[in-house]
Design a protein around this motif. Sequence first.
Motif, mmCIF file in Angstrom:
data_model
loop_
_atom_site.group_PDB
_atom_site.id
_atom_site.type_symbol
_atom_site.label_atom_id
_atom_site.label_comp_id
_atom_site.label_asym_id
_atom_site.label_seq_id
_atom_site.Cartn_x
_atom_site.Cartn_y
_atom_site.Cartn_z
ATOM 1 N N VAL A 63 0.851 -1.183 0.000
ATOM 2 C CA VAL A 63 0.000 0.000 0.000
ATOM 3 C C VAL A 63 0.887 1.233 0.000
ATOM 4 N N ARG A 64 0.612 2.136 -0.918
ATOM 5 C CA ARG A 64 1.396 3.365 -1.043
ATOM 6 C C ARG A 64 0.450 4.563 -0.992
ATOM 7 N N THR A 65 0.972 5.711 -0.544
ATOM 8 C CA THR A 65 0.223 6.955 -0.531
ATOM 9 C C THR A 65 1.015 8.005 -1.286
ATOM 10 N N THR A 66 0.340 8.684 -2.211
ATOM 11 C CA THR A 66 1.008 9.710 -3.020
ATOM 12 C C THR A 66 0.144 10.958 -3.089
ATOM 13 N N LEU A 67 0.771 12.062 -3.485
ATOM 14 C CA LEU A 67 0.054 13.320 -3.661
ATOM 15 C C LEU A 67 -0.367 13.547 -5.109
ATOM 16 N N ASP A 68 0.480 13.127 -6.065
ATOM 17 C CA ASP A 68 0.174 13.351 -7.482
ATOM 18 C C ASP A 68 0.874 12.287 -8.317
ATOM 19 N N LEU A 69 0.204 11.167 -8.481
ATOM 20 C CA LEU A 69 0.804 10.039 -9.194
ATOM 21 C C LEU A 69 1.018 10.345 -10.667
ATOM 22 N N SER A 70 0.181 11.196 -11.227
ATOM 23 C CA SER A 70 0.327 11.525 -12.645
ATOM 24 C C SER A 70 1.441 12.536 -12.883
ATOM 25 N N GLY A 71 2.013 13.049 -11.802
ATOM 26 C CA GLY A 71 3.091 14.025 -11.906
ATOM 27 C C GLY A 71 4.359 13.543 -11.244
ATOM 28 N N ASN A 72 4.757 14.235 -10.180
ATOM 29 C CA ASN A 72 6.052 13.970 -9.557
ATOM 30 C C ASN A 72 6.155 12.615 -8.875
ATOM 31 N N ASP A 73 5.015 11.991 -8.560
ATOM 32 C CA ASP A 73 5.053 10.720 -7.831
ATOM 33 C C ASP A 73 4.932 9.492 -8.729
ATOM 34 N N PHE A 74 5.064 9.665 -10.031
ATOM 35 C CA PHE A 74 4.883 8.529 -10.940
ATOM 36 C C PHE A 74 5.852 7.386 -10.639
ATOM 37 N N ASP A 75 7.036 7.702 -10.147
ATOM 38 C CA ASP A 75 8.026 6.655 -9.863
ATOM 39 C C ASP A 75 7.511 5.623 -8.870
ATOM 40 N N VAL A 76 6.574 6.016 -8.018
ATOM 41 C CA VAL A 76 5.996 5.059 -7.069
ATOM 42 C C VAL A 76 5.316 3.923 -7.816
ATOM 43 N N LEU A 77 4.565 4.261 -8.871
ATOM 44 C CA LEU A 77 3.920 3.246 -9.697
ATOM 45 C C LEU A 77 4.959 2.464 -10.495
ATOM 46 N N ALA A 78 5.897 3.153 -11.123
ATOM 47 C CA ALA A 78 6.898 2.486 -11.959
ATOM 48 C C ALA A 78 7.689 1.460 -11.160
ATOM 49 N N ASP A 79 8.011 1.775 -9.900
ATOM 50 C CA ASP A 79 8.792 0.858 -9.074
ATOM 51 C C ASP A 79 8.028 -0.417 -8.730
ATOM 52 N N LEU A 80 6.700 -0.358 -8.773
ATOM 53 C CA LEU A 80 5.891 -1.539 -8.461
ATOM 54 C C LEU A 80 5.730 -2.474 -9.652
ATOM 55 N N LEU A 81 5.971 -1.960 -10.860
ATOM 56 C CA LEU A 81 5.769 -2.748 -12.084
ATOM 57 C C LEU A 81 7.068 -3.451 -12.448
ATOM 58 N N ARG A 82 7.331 -4.516 -11.735
ATOM 59 C CA ARG A 82 8.589 -5.235 -11.908
ATOM 60 C C ARG A 82 8.523 -6.136 -13.134
ATOM 61 N N PRO A 83 9.528 -6.081 -14.004
ATOM 62 C CA PRO A 83 9.541 -6.966 -15.172
ATOM 63 C C PRO A 83 9.464 -8.428 -14.750
ATOM 64 N N GLY A 84 8.638 -9.190 -15.461
ATOM 65 C CA GLY A 84 8.452 -10.587 -15.096
ATOM 66 C C GLY A 84 9.394 -11.538 -15.779
ATOM 67 N N GLY A 85 10.134 -11.091 -16.782
ATOM 68 C CA GLY A 85 11.060 -11.953 -17.495
ATOM 69 C C GLY A 85 12.237 -11.154 -17.978
ATOM 70 N N SER A 86 12.659 -11.412 -19.204
ATOM 71 C CA SER A 86 13.831 -10.718 -19.740
ATOM 72 C C SER A 86 13.495 -9.330 -20.270
ATOM 73 N N GLY A 87 12.211 -9.087 -20.556
ATOM 74 C CA GLY A 87 11.820 -7.810 -21.129
ATOM 75 C C GLY A 87 11.081 -6.942 -20.138
ATOM 76 N N PRO A 88 10.553 -5.814 -20.590
ATOM 77 C CA PRO A 88 9.811 -4.912 -19.713
ATOM 78 C C PRO A 88 8.492 -5.527 -19.253
#
Length: 413
Positions: free
Chosen positions: A49-74
Amino acid sequence: MLRQNNLARTDSPIDSPIQTTDGVDSVGRAIDGALNHDVSFAVPFVHRVRTTLDLSGNDFDVLADLLRPGGSGPAKVLLIAERAVATASEHVQEIAEQLQDCDTVALVDHAMLLEGGEAIKNDDSGVDAVLAKINAHDLDRRSYIVAIGGGAFLDAVGYAAAIAHRGIRLVRLPTTTLAQGDSGVGVKNAINYFGKKNWVGTFAVPWAVINDAALLDTLPDRDFYSGFSESVKVTLLKSREEFEWLCDHAERIRSREMSAASRAIAVSCKLHLRHITEGGDPFEMLEARPLDFGHWSAHKLEPITDYAIRHGEAVGIGVAIDCFYSHLTLGFPIEDVHRTCRCLHEMGLPLWHEALSPLDRLLGGLEEFRQHLGGRLTITMLREVGESVNVHEIDTDKMAKAIEMLHRFSVDL
């Protein structure tokens, strides 16, 4: 270990025992009780569980860090959003653009837009559309669905994610106060069926939940208010201190002062999360479901009104009803009953709906609730704030009186 069975041979080869493993003979018969095992085991889950102020702006990295590649690619990602949310602001489009530009993510398509509210739960067309999209883009168990919407929308999309390949990673971005404080952090997904609330569904722990403050900006007042009924409910169950704080700040929450509203959401989220992860029954296998305080009538009130009433509004009324009933049957202090009702009212929530009469129609929700639980009827009531009691029978005369008391109180406000 191999074992030679010391049983007498017969003339029939099918009955002739042979060497076996685990004490089973050639025709599948258990030897020495080898198949009679009750083995308890635990499945490890992580609830992120994460809390952000503006995910579509400065806090986008919070989402990106959760999307871990499942294999050799993105990481393969399907973005699905509630149509009303996408049209009310630029947040969905901006999140889509950032996902498109992210090197560790492969966004498989433009944002998929679906209707939200109870409409998406009242038939299976939305679920079928999500399943078709998953199939078209060859998503698998290590792919991600990022779902942006309110609680009902997340229920339906989450159900599709849970049944595709027996589970695709789901990242929830709740866009309502109710979903951020309650259902979004839950482990349930469902759609309505046979005119009954959440009749078809699954238990599935989401890969992650991000409560983003900016996603609440365009939420209509009615929907903003309705989410806080779950905050009242969970504090009544869990914490006198937090219940008192909520009552003291109800009018500030109704005025959408975000310092107060954000705290209320965070506390509700924390208390719900703690119950799910530490309460010993995350998938509701036991007969008691304390977090459903006030819900037996709410779940019936919604279909009775053809879902004209919001879920949060129905829960608020259900909480008020059960507070009065708890007073009549368990001695729950009348001062706390009235304080609860005033708190809900000051938050902008209704305390009455004409569909509460006739009582017989509403009481039909008890049997539906029992079936939903399984086993005998178990309803959580209150003896004190923070002290719940499970009851297995409802005194219909006292329930009728409780509803009458609520009606009088609502008229006198």
